[in-house]
Design a protein around this motif. Sequence first.
Motif, PDB file in Angstrom:
ATOM      1  N   MET A  46      12.353 -30.819 -34.879  1.00 42.31           N
ATOM      2  CA  MET A  46      13.594 -30.570 -34.146  1.00 42.31           C
ATOM      3  C   MET A  46      14.630 -29.827 -35.001  1.00 42.31           C
ATOM      4  N   LEU A  47      14.296 -29.599 -36.266  1.00 45.01           N
ATOM      5  CA  LEU A  47      15.235 -28.957 -37.190  1.00 45.01           C
ATOM      6  C   LEU A  47      14.596 -27.716 -37.814  1.00 45.01           C
ATOM      7  N   ASP A  48      15.430 -26.927 -38.483  1.00 44.36           N
ATOM      8  CA  ASP A  48      14.963 -25.737 -39.181  1.00 44.36           C
ATOM      9  C   ASP A  48      14.714 -26.060 -40.653  1.00 44.36           C
ATOM     10  N   LYS A  49      13.858 -25.315 -41.289  1.00 49.91           N
ATOM     11  CA  LYS A  49      13.575 -25.564 -42.708  1.00 49.91           C
ATOM     12  C   LYS A  49      14.827 -25.468 -43.571  1.00 49.91           C
ATOM     13  N   LYS A  89      21.819 -33.002 -34.307  1.00 49.59           N
ATOM     14  CA  LYS A  89      21.095 -31.785 -33.937  1.00 49.59           C
ATOM     15  C   LYS A  89      19.645 -32.101 -33.572  1.00 49.59           C
ATOM     16  N   ALA A  90      19.014 -32.969 -34.373  1.00 54.76           N
ATOM     17  CA  ALA A  90      17.631 -33.346 -34.103  1.00 54.76           C
ATOM     18  C   ALA A  90      17.510 -34.096 -32.777  1.00 54.76           C
ATOM     19  N   VAL A  91      18.445 -35.015 -32.525  1.00 50.35           N
ATOM     20  CA  VAL A  91      18.434 -35.791 -31.286  1.00 50.35           C
ATOM     21  C   VAL A  91      18.683 -34.880 -30.086  1.00 50.35           C
ATOM     22  N   TYR A  92      19.596 -33.937 -30.238  1.00 58.00           N
ATOM     23  CA  TYR A  92      19.893 -32.984 -29.164  1.00 58.00           C
ATOM     24  C   TYR A  92      18.630 -32.218 -28.765  1.00 58.00           C
ATOM     25  N   ASN A  93      17.920 -31.716 -29.766  1.00 63.58           N
ATOM     26  CA  ASN A  93      16.712 -30.942 -29.479  1.00 63.58           C
ATOM     27  C   ASN A  93      15.587 -31.816 -28.927  1.00 63.58           C
ATOM     28  N   GLY A 137      16.061 -34.422 -27.064  1.00 58.08           N
ATOM     29  CA  GLY A 137      16.446 -34.631 -25.674  1.00 58.08           C
ATOM     30  C   GLY A 137      16.013 -33.480 -24.783  1.00 58.08           C
ATOM     31  N   GLY A 138      16.126 -32.268 -25.291  1.00 58.44           N
ATOM     32  CA  GLY A 138      15.689 -31.109 -24.523  1.00 58.44           C
ATOM     33  C   GLY A 138      14.190 -31.127 -24.257  1.00 58.44           C
ATOM     34  N   HIS A 139      13.412 -31.489 -25.276  1.00 61.20           N
ATOM     35  CA  HIS A 139      11.959 -31.566 -25.100  1.00 61.20           C
ATOM     36  C   HIS A 139      11.585 -32.665 -24.109  1.00 61.20           C
ATOM     37  N   LEU A 140      12.241 -33.808 -24.207  1.00 58.71           N
ATOM     38  CA  LEU A 140      11.938 -34.908 -23.284  1.00 58.71           C
ATOM     39  C   LEU A 140      12.311 -34.534 -21.847  1.00 58.71           C
ATOM     40  N   ALA A 141      13.430 -33.815 -21.699  1.00 59.39           N
ATOM     41  CA  ALA A 141      13.842 -33.377 -20.356  1.00 59.39           C
ATOM     42  C   ALA A 141      12.823 -32.413 -19.754  1.00 59.39           C
ATOM     43  N   ASP A 142      12.207 -31.602 -20.591  1.00 58.40           N
ATOM     44  CA  ASP A 142      11.173 -30.681 -20.117  1.00 58.40           C
ATOM     45  C   ASP A 142       9.876 -31.411 -19.753  1.00 58.40           C
ATOM     46  N   THR A 143       9.676 -32.578 -20.345  1.00 61.29           N
ATOM     47  CA  THR A 143       8.417 -33.310 -20.182  1.00 61.29           C
ATOM     48  C   THR A 143       8.461 -34.332 -19.051  1.00 61.29           C
ATOM     49  N   LEU A 144       9.615 -35.003 -18.877  1.00 61.65           N
ATOM     50  CA  LEU A 144       9.709 -36.132 -17.957  1.00 61.65           C
ATOM     51  C   LEU A 144      10.434 -35.752 -16.669  1.00 61.65           C
ATOM     52  N   HIS A 145      10.227 -36.531 -15.627  1.00 59.40           N
ATOM     53  CA  HIS A 145      10.722 -36.160 -14.304  1.00 59.40           C
ATOM     54  C   HIS A 145      12.212 -36.421 -14.104  1.00 59.40           C
ATOM     55  N   PHE A 146      12.833 -37.277 -14.936  1.00 54.27           N
ATOM     56  CA  PHE A 146      14.253 -37.579 -14.766  1.00 54.27           C
ATOM     57  C   PHE A 146      15.094 -36.761 -15.758  1.00 54.27           C
ATOM     58  N   SER A 147      14.901 -35.448 -15.731  1.00 46.33           N
ATOM     59  CA  SER A 147      15.492 -34.546 -16.727  1.00 46.33           C
ATOM     60  C   SER A 147      17.011 -34.525 -16.701  1.00 46.33           C
ATOM     61  N   ASN A 148      17.622 -34.545 -15.508  1.00 44.26           N
ATOM     62  CA  ASN A 148      19.086 -34.477 -15.431  1.00 44.26           C
ATOM     63  C   ASN A 148      19.736 -35.664 -16.120  1.00 44.26           C
ATOM     64  N   GLU A 149      19.156 -36.836 -15.920  1.00 49.87           N
ATOM     65  CA  GLU A 149      19.714 -38.032 -16.556  1.00 49.87           C
ATOM     66  C   GLU A 149      19.565 -37.956 -18.068  1.00 49.87           C
ATOM     67  N   LEU A 165      19.510 -35.254 -19.928  1.00 48.06           N
ATOM     68  CA  LEU A 165      20.468 -34.279 -20.461  1.00 48.06           C
ATOM     69  C   LEU A 165      21.891 -34.830 -20.451  1.00 48.06           C
ATOM     70  N   ASN A 166      22.244 -35.587 -19.416  1.00 53.19           N
ATOM     71  CA  ASN A 166      23.570 -36.220 -19.381  1.00 53.19           C
ATOM     72  C   ASN A 166      23.712 -37.259 -20.491  1.00 53.19           C
ATOM     73  N   ASN A 167      22.678 -38.079 -20.656  1.00 53.08           N
ATOM     74  CA  ASN A 167      22.700 -39.077 -21.730  1.00 53.08           C
ATOM     75  C   ASN A 167      22.801 -38.414 -23.090  1.00 53.08           C
ATOM     76  N   ARG A 168      22.048 -37.326 -23.250  1.00 53.40           N
ATOM     77  CA  ARG A 168      22.060 -36.601 -24.517  1.00 53.40           C
ATOM     78  C   ARG A 168      23.453 -36.090 -24.851  1.00 53.40           C
ATOM     79  N   ASP A 169      24.099 -35.466 -23.891  1.00 54.12           N
ATOM     80  CA  ASP A 169      25.417 -34.888 -24.145  1.00 54.12           C
ATOM     81  C   ASP A 169      26.436 -35.966 -24.489  1.00 54.12           C
ATOM     82  N   ASN A 170      26.361 -37.099 -23.797  1.00 54.94           N
ATOM     83  CA  ASN A 170      27.283 -38.201 -24.080  1.00 54.94           C
ATOM     84  C   ASN A 170      27.052 -38.777 -25.472  1.00 54.94           C
TER      85      ASN A 170
END
Length: 304
Positions: free
Chosen positions: A112-115, A141-145, A147-159, A161-166
Amino acid sequence: MRKNLMFYVLLLLITIACTSTNSSEKQGKVRIVATTGIIGDALINLLDTNAEITSLMGPGVDPHLYKATQGDLQRLNNADIVVYNGLHLEGKMVEILERLKERKTVYSMEEMLDKDDFIQAEGFSGNYDPHIWFDVSLWSKAVYNLGGHLADTLHFSNEILNNRDNYVLQLKYLHNAVKDSINSIPHKNKVLVTAHDAFEYFGRAYNIEVRGLQGISTLSEAGIKDITKLVNFLVENKIPAVFVETSVSRRSIDAVVEGCMRKGHPLKIGGYLYSDALGQAGSPEGSYIGTVRANVKIIVEALK
């Protein structure tokens, strides 16, 4: 050690062959396994009650030394998603985790991070320091990224992304609060000495010198030469306190305190810091934010 790794890999393959691979997401909640409690806490904040989250390593557990049990292998095999730290933090589980990638969704916080985000680990086989969570902004930063991968993988993506931003907003406030607190320590006392060298990211992020007696891993203990060198440094610089860790033996740090006392320097143990594991579940220190706050409070009170 190679034989032990091969045993666990063989056991995992046997478990895989004997276990049904039906996805729990079809039957109910998605099952996610995290290696550490720190990662597990991030997943709880991202997914809330939509997932069944299991952390293999509980309070006080040293991930550098942790060996997967047969129960762990079963949990990993039954999981829909596995999340681990990477950067060789889970040193004795690396081969198992790599094998899992061949048949299920596996994420690492390293990915989730850069070298450029990582600190080179001196004396650690040319690898990077794995303790990335000690810089709250980097962990955010790692958690944010993730969250993006999990949103792409799981069906409750909007929730997700909202949880991630909060949650990332909470981490932003925490990062700034840590900066302010560490800045309140007198400059001459801004030296953080711990049992093993886990706090380099903390030092870089919050402008405090960091010294670890044992090095970046806990696989080997500090020698007399290491203790003597640290004792001389503490005495010469009149550092008031050193710290022990909840997941590491305090024996070497006690030897440092005794050495300083013999030289007439009244060094004290500043308190226990959470390094590689969270506190007890249900306590304030049972969350990532709680452990960071607790650590900072202990450090500031001891070094002011």
